[in-house]
Scaffold this motif. Sequence first.
Motif, PDB file in Angstrom:
ATOM      1  N   UNK A   1     -21.102  49.648 -43.475  1.00  0.00           N
ATOM      2  CA  UNK A   1     -21.664  51.329 -43.597  1.00  0.00           C
ATOM      3  C   UNK A   1     -22.949  51.443 -43.068  1.00  0.00           C
ATOM      4  N   UNK A   2     -23.039  52.398 -42.212  1.00  0.00           N
ATOM      5  CA  UNK A   2     -24.347  52.473 -41.233  1.00  0.00           C
ATOM      6  C   UNK A   2     -24.946  53.722 -42.303  1.00  0.00           C
TER       7      UNK A   2
ATOM      8  N   UNK B   1     -26.977  43.553 -48.251  1.00  0.00           N
ATOM      9  CA  UNK B   1     -25.850  43.925 -49.130  1.00  0.00           C
ATOM     10  C   UNK B   1     -24.887  44.744 -48.582  1.00  0.00           C
ATOM     11  N   UNK B   2     -25.244  45.220 -47.537  1.00  0.00           N
ATOM     12  CA  UNK B   2     -24.217  46.162 -46.764  1.00  0.00           C
ATOM     13  C   UNK B   2     -23.544  45.622 -45.715  1.00  0.00           C
ATOM     14  N   UNK B   3     -22.438  46.490 -45.075  1.00  0.00           N
ATOM     15  CA  UNK B   3     -21.647  46.084 -43.897  1.00  0.00           C
ATOM     16  C   UNK B   3     -20.288  45.460 -44.318  1.00  0.00           C
ATOM     17  N   UNK B   4     -19.549  45.873 -43.388  1.00  0.00           N
ATOM     18  CA  UNK B   4     -18.332  45.472 -43.639  1.00  0.00           C
ATOM     19  C   UNK B   4     -17.766  44.601 -42.261  1.00  0.00           C
TER      20      UNK B   4
ATOM     21  N   UNK C   1     -18.713  53.190 -48.627  1.00  0.00           N
ATOM     22  CA  UNK C   1     -17.929  53.295 -47.234  1.00  0.00           C
ATOM     23  C   UNK C   1     -17.046  54.524 -47.242  1.00  0.00           C
ATOM     24  N   UNK C   2     -16.451  54.737 -48.283  1.00  0.00           N
ATOM     25  CA  UNK C   2     -15.358  55.698 -48.406  1.00  0.00           C
ATOM     26  C   UNK C   2     -15.520  56.860 -49.577  1.00  0.00           C
TER      27      UNK C   2
ATOM     28  N   UNK D   1     -25.839  55.187 -61.458  1.00  0.00           N
ATOM     29  CA  UNK D   1     -25.616  55.986 -60.438  1.00  0.00           C
ATOM     30  C   UNK D   1     -25.199  54.897 -59.133  1.00  0.00           C
ATOM     31  N   UNK D   2     -24.035  55.185 -58.545  1.00  0.00           N
ATOM     32  CA  UNK D   2     -23.883  54.288 -57.364  1.00  0.00           C
ATOM     33  C   UNK D   2     -24.042  54.970 -55.932  1.00  0.00           C
ATOM     34  N   UNK D   3     -24.785  54.276 -55.311  1.00  0.00           N
ATOM     35  CA  UNK D   3     -25.071  55.046 -53.950  1.00  0.00           C
ATOM     36  C   UNK D   3     -25.456  54.119 -53.000  1.00  0.00           C
ATOM     37  N   UNK D   4     -25.210  54.226 -51.589  1.00  0.00           N
ATOM     38  CA  UNK D   4     -25.201  53.388 -50.646  1.00  0.00           C
ATOM     39  C   UNK D   4     -24.454  52.113 -50.769  1.00  0.00           C
ATOM     40  N   UNK D   5     -23.357  52.049 -51.516  1.00  0.00           N
ATOM     41  CA  UNK D   5     -22.599  50.887 -51.879  1.00  0.00           C
ATOM     42  C   UNK D   5     -23.292  50.114 -53.063  1.00  0.00           C
ATOM     43  N   UNK D   6     -24.183  50.546 -53.638  1.00  0.00           N
ATOM     44  CA  UNK D   6     -25.226  49.661 -54.750  1.00  0.00           C
ATOM     45  C   UNK D   6     -25.049  50.355 -55.939  1.00  0.00           C
ATOM     46  N   UNK D   7     -24.814  49.642 -56.932  1.00  0.00           N
ATOM     47  CA  UNK D   7     -25.037  49.859 -58.324  1.00  0.00           C
ATOM     48  C   UNK D   7     -26.675  50.201 -58.801  1.00  0.00           C
TER      49      UNK D   7
END
Length: 354
Positions: free
Chosen positions: A1-2, A333-336, A240-241, A26-32
């Motif tokens: 996810x960019x 921690x990001x990226x698929x 991401x989704x 709060x879950x944001x940017x793929x992080x808890x």
Amino acid sequence: MYIPEAWHVIAIRRELRRAHREPVALRRFGLDLVLWRDAEGKLRAVLDRCPHRSASLSAGAVKDGQIECPFHGFRWDGEGNCVKVPCNGPEAQRPRHLANTAFELREAHDMVWMWWGQPRAAGDYPELPWSGPFAAVDEGYVHDTLVETTQVGWMRNVENQLDWAHLPFAHHNTIGTGFPPDIEVRAELDGDLLSCWPAHYEDDEGVPHTPLHYMFPNTWIMAVGGPNNYSVIAFAPVDETHTRMYLRTYVKRGRVPGLAALIARVFRPANRVIFKQDQRIIETQPPGGTVGARDEKLVQADLPIALFRKEVRRRMEAHAKPEESGSSSSSSSEGSGDSQTVQLRVPEPNERAS
Ligand code: FES
Ligand SMILES: [Fe+2]
């Protein structure tokens, strides 16, 4: 996810109403994340995972302005420093290796903003991206916010709000009634501000009466029928989704006390109907980022969307260059792993600016 390196709206303040007495997850940017208010009332955020043995800090408590893990009572301050390890005794040194990752927050415009990117020294953060057309609602307006979640990423949601041609179809019986299907769309990008409008909105001098504006990375504004009402949207990336959508109506205060607030509140159910008309369609699209969607064939009316994708791609490439040169080596921690992924490091705790 960019995710662009920038200040992002991540919440509105009413979602943090309890944060002075208990942690808020709060879950944001793929992080808890876990948020709370410290002893001075300042909003704080760290990763919602205990550095000791990974319990959720949001299941713990706020004590003396610090966050306390429910498992063994370790505590962290708002900078992510571990300040208490009860089982080590009161005289033990502060264990630096137990530091958590903390994130920079701001509160403004009844919203909570988080810096996504490399940490900076305290005075080096840019201004919040709230200027130009957004300044119109700073004085003399009241607002009401509809909060929804879509099951598509932030780019699909932004593109939906840059799309004039969907009005007479997706919204044929609401805001699209009477909107012509055959349109020419104009768009321009000025720094962080992307503006667009249909050509038939222009007067004899070529000035459009109500253009819509998108400000990188995640806010949008448009006047609704004149300068007394504005619609503002913030697109908070959950992962991401998924995107948390804040759909806000601003109404100018008039002579009758309370009337503007009532009008703003009345907009909420109407906004929900319009939102649902969009949601049922955009959730049929591939949910991830759109920069790599080269199989989609854009037409003239998609000009703002083409401009948006081009600018996102430019920012991704500009961001990716330092990574390619090997100047950064830490984990992400990001990226698929797809072609449009740019990995952004979550900073290590001891890298945070003090
Ligand atoms: S798991 Fe959090 S203090 Fe042990
Ligand atoms: Fe729509």
